[in-house]
Structures are given as C-alpha cells and as structure tokens.
Scaffold this motif. Structure first.
Motif, short mmCIF file in Angstrom:
data_model
loop_
_atom_site.label_atom_id
_atom_site.label_comp_id
_atom_site.label_asym_id
_atom_site.label_seq_id
_atom_site.Cartn_x
_atom_site.Cartn_y
_atom_site.Cartn_z
N PHE B 181 0.75 -7.72 -8.85
CA PHE B 181 1.48 -7.54 -10.10
C PHE B 181 2.21 -6.21 -10.18
CE2 PHE B 181 -2.31 -10.15 -11.58
CZ PHE B 181 -1.68 -11.33 -11.27
N ASP B 182 2.56 -5.62 -9.05
CA ASP B 182 3.28 -4.35 -9.12
C ASP B 182 4.78 -4.61 -9.24
OD1 ASP B 182 3.53 -5.39 -6.66
OD2 ASP B 182 3.19 -3.55 -5.55
N ALA B 189 5.82 0.53 0.17
CA ALA B 189 7.20 0.56 0.63
C ALA B 189 7.96 -0.72 0.33
CB ALA B 189 7.23 0.86 2.13
N HIS B 190 7.54 -1.50 -0.67
CA HIS B 190 8.38 -2.63 -1.06
C HIS B 190 9.67 -2.04 -1.56
CE1 HIS B 190 4.75 -4.92 -1.08
NE2 HIS B 190 4.26 -4.33 -2.13
N CYS B 256 -4.86 -7.10 -0.32
CA CYS B 256 -5.05 -8.49 0.11
C CYS B 256 -3.93 -9.41 -0.32
CB CYS B 256 -6.36 -9.04 -0.44
SG CYS B 256 -7.79 -8.29 0.28
N PHE B 257 -3.15 -9.00 -1.31
CA PHE B 257 -2.18 -9.94 -1.87
C PHE B 257 -0.76 -9.43 -1.71
CE2 PHE B 257 -6.05 -11.04 -4.08
CZ PHE B 257 -6.01 -12.43 -4.10
N ALA B 258 0.14 -10.39 -1.55
CA ALA B 258 1.56 -10.06 -1.60
C ALA B 258 1.99 -10.12 -3.05
CB ALA B 258 2.36 -11.05 -0.78
N ARG B 259 3.14 -9.55 -3.34
CA ARG B 259 3.59 -9.52 -4.72
C ARG B 259 3.92 -10.93 -5.21
NH1 ARG B 259 8.74 -5.98 -6.19
NH2 ARG B 259 7.33 -4.24 -6.11
#
Ligand code: SF4
Lengths: 171, 288
Positions: B181-182, B189-190, B256-259
């Motif tokens: 949830f970012d 580095a997204h 652990c999670f992708a956005r």
C-alpha cells in the motif's frame, strides 16, 4: 565531514546507450554489490538526487533532457559518465546524430570508461565523485549557491548557444 | 500535571531519535531479508542531515509553509497523545497535518506530485474509518476517549477488542507506507511516479517530511500499545513487545508483497474495517 558523502542519492539516465551499461548500473543494486551499504539510493527523482549517472552518448534528441535533469538537481551535485559512450561517444561517435560524450552538454566530474563499465568500476567512479561532492559542498558554504550556478552556466553555454542558433532557437 | 509535561517533553525529544532508529533498523532488516549487507543503522539520520545541507529550492513560496504546518500538526497530535489527551482529537489533528502535506503537494502544480497527492487522499480515505472505529472501540470498552484513562485501566483491551486490533494492524501497513500500500510514495526504488507526493520537495523540505514521519510512526505505535496496557508493568512490557513485533511484521510484509492498485487498498481496508471493526463493535455493545 559533509553528510552528503554518506548518503549520495543517484539518478540514472540512459542516453543512447546500448543498454549494456544500464544493466551494469542495475547490477550495482543487487545483493552481490549492494551499493545501499554506502547509503546510495537509486531515486527516480532528479530533485532528490546528488549524483547523476549517465550511460550512453548524448544525441540531438536527448541533449535537452540531459540538460534539464542536470538543472533540476539541487547543489551540490556531481555527474558521473558511465561507459566509454558517455565519456567520448564510443563506437557511436561518428553517427550522424551523436554529439559525443556527456561533457558536450553538461560538465562531467567523473569518467568511468569501459564497454560495458564493470559494476566495481561504476562504484569506484561514484565513490570518486563523492570527493568532488564534498569539495563542492565546501565551496557552496563559502559562496552562495546562486554564484556557483552562474559558473556552471558559463561552462555549458557556448556549445548550447551555438546549437540553439542552428536550430533557430526552437526550445 | 507534572507527569504529563514530562511525558510530552520526553516525546518531543525521544520520538525523533526512536523513529530514526526504527527507520534505520527497518532498512537494515529489509537488507538482511534480501541477503544484502544494508546501510548503517544511522543511515536515515545521515540522509536527513544531508537533505539539510542541500541547496534551497521550492516551486512556490507557500510549499515550505505547508510542510512546516504538517510537521507542527503531527508533532501536536503526538503531544496530545502523550499528554493523555483525547484520542479523537489526536486522530483529527493528525488528519489536518496530513491534509497540509497533500496541499503542499498540490501547490507545486507538478503532475507527479498531484497524482501522489491524489493517492495520498485515497489512502487517507482507506485508513480513516478504521482509525475512528478503533477510538470508538476504546470508548465502548473503557468508557472514555482520553488516553489518560486508556493508559492505566484495570483490564486489558486486547482480547475483547481483537477484531479492532487486527483491523488496526491491517491499516498500519498503509500508515507506515509499506509495500502493498505504498501508493503515494515509497521508500524503495519504485519509480513509476518519480517520487509520488514528495516529488517536488527538495532538500530541507524533504528533511522536514522525514522528521515528521519519525514522529508519526512513534505515536502510531502508541495506538498498538494502548491495546495491551492494563495498569501493570507486565501489561506495559507486553505492549512494548507487541509494538516491536508489529513493526517487524510490517517490514516483513513490505518485503513480501508487490505494490497493489489503489482500488484493492481501498476495498480491502474498508472490508477489514467493516468485518473486523464493526463486528467487534457490535460484540462490545452486547458485552457492556
Ligand atoms: S560503453 Fe559499451 S556497453 Fe556501455 S553503452 Fe556504450 S556500447 Fe553499450
């Protein structure tokens, strides 16, 4: 010691590179080389960056982009040219649209030759750049930033002005 | 009264130090989880010191004013919390602070900052119901909104409020800006939105934002602490341990999670609020 050398944030721009050097830049971020241990972060935002990594040579299409990214970065900042293309134009030097190395458009502080430049060499280049960064920081403390900017303008100016006249000043 | 003043002063002085260390541990831990060496623990401190060394640059004159307002309101919210003030006032003061951050991003007129600001608004909409439900739950259980009464009750709120606790844990990921949830800005580095809401904040302005985050993270962990205090030393120790565990869990989730898309963040946070929060509130209603 200036804190800027402890947390250099990097913005990476791919000029007309063949992607070889870009892959090597990314390799620096992998667990194998892990540049974050020096506080280096790969940020996508020129306004947060301290180090400008350019791979590949500059051409007619992207010279404005390179210049704009450079101008958006706040002082103190350094430019590191990664790969022989970024240093001098490399194998693409004689192509019809290539201007040459990055230093034809913006002042470069550090050259990392190689085709492709190895991750070790890139890290070395950035660490060398940190010395320049610290010197610039010291210079910035002595004279106000506005003055420093004028000096840089002067370096890039003649080539820029000539280009603009040729193009009929359509920027 | 004296105790309250001491605790506020302690918060003002210690919270940034604690927040900075937490942020540093976060990065070290993330690095270890990715089998990297990682930066020194004090890296966030170096980053902020560096940001204050940079040249001043701002797209509008007002941006810095808004950011200072953001910092002041966040510190204020934490100060109310640690002075034993009203929990609702804490939540709303914090909301006003967040609104200033969003206004600052909008004031820059940059498309990237604007998209980031929009996402920040969506995030606020996602977590706000659960925050309020948590406060309501505390009121129903302890009969008071003031932190002063909540910090030294005679019984632990954790088990009767376990639904609210889990719901709060869910939105904690949004509040800490952790990976699924970012959306509005990321510490990693997204780069799809350049730097989201912080795109136009340069140098010291960005430094102020980092410092506000340190303050914010500490008093949000204070919420977790409230679930476990029961007036005894054991309750405090459990509370502190759970705060640490919750922070570790957030770092783990982060790695652990992708956005996710904002739709998922929004729907799932509201579903958590309705299912976990509301059901728990009904049960509290039946119990007391
Ligand atoms: S230096 Fe070599 S690897 Fe790097 S961009 Fe140029 S051609 Fe590609």
């Amino acid at each position: 010691m200036a804190y800027v050398t402890k947390s250099p944030w990097v913005v990476h721009y791919d000029g007309s590179s063949c992607n070889g050097c870009d892959i090597e830049v990314l390799a620096c971020l992998t667990p194998m080389y892990d540049v974050e241990r020096f506080g280096i972060i790969n940020t996508g935002n020129p306004k947060h960056a301290d180090v400008f990594l350019v791979t590949g040579s500059v051409n007619e299409q992207n010279k404005d982009v390179v210049k704009q990214i450079y101008d958006q970065m706040p002082e103190p900042k350094v430019v590191v040219a990664v790969g022989i293309c970024a240093c001098s134009g490399g194998v693409f030097r004689d192509c019809y649209n290539i201007l040459g190395g990055v230093d034809t458009v913006i002042p470069v502080d550090c050259y990392v030759p190689g085709c492709a430049a190895r991750p070790e060499a890139i890290i070395d280049g950035v660490v060398k750049g940190l010395g320049v960064l610290e010197a610039k920081r010291a210079a910035m403390l002595e004279n106000p930033p506005a003055k420093a900017e004028v000096a840089e303008e002067a370096i890039g100016e003649p080539a820029e002005a000539a280009e603009e006249i040729e193009e009929g000043g359509n920027s | 009264m004296v105790f309250r003043i001491i605790s506020v002063v302690a918060y003002l002085v210690l919270a940034p130090i604690l927040g900075c260390l937490l942020a540093g541990l976060d990065r070290k831990l993330s690095a270890k989880m990715q089998r990297r060496v990682g930066p020194p623990i004090l890296q966030p401190y170096y980053d902020v010191r560096k940001l204050f060394e940079k040249e001043k640059q701002s797209p509008t004159r007002f941006q810095d004013f808004y950011i200072i307002a953001y910092l002041v309101f966040l510190i204020g919210a934490g100060a109310i919390f640690f002075a034993g003030g009203d929990l609702l006032l804490v939540i709303f003061t914090e909301t006003i602070g967040s609104a200033f951050l969003i206004i600052a991003a909008y004031s820059s007129n940059s498309p990237y900052a604007e998209v980031g600001a929009e996402r920040e608004l969506l995030q606020m909409m996602a977590y706000e119901p659960m925050m309020l439900l948590t406060a309501v739950g505390f009121y129903m259980f302890h009969g008071s909104f003031t932190v002063h009464d909540l910090i030294s009750p005679d019984r632990m709120a954790f088990l009767p409020m376990i639904g609210l606790f889990l719901g709060f844990l869910y939105i904690l990921t949004i509040k800490f800006r952790k990976s699924p949830f970012d959306l509005s800005m990321s510490h990693h580095a997204h780069q799809e939105l350049v730097r989201g809401i912080t795109t136009e904040f340069v140098g010291r302005t960005m430094g102020w934002i980092e410092i506000s985050h340190w303050y914010e993270n500490v008093f949000i962990l204070g919420f977790i602490f409230l679930f476990f205090t029961n007036g005894s030393v054991a309750g405090c120790v459990i509370g502190a341990l759970v705060c640490i565990a919750a922070y570790f869990l957030e770092v783990l989730i982060d790695n652990c999670f992708a956005r996710m898309k904002w739709q998922f963040a929004f729907k799932s946070a509201w579903i958590a609020a309705i299912v976990l929060g509301m059901v728990n509130i009904f049960i509290l209603q039946l119990m007391f």
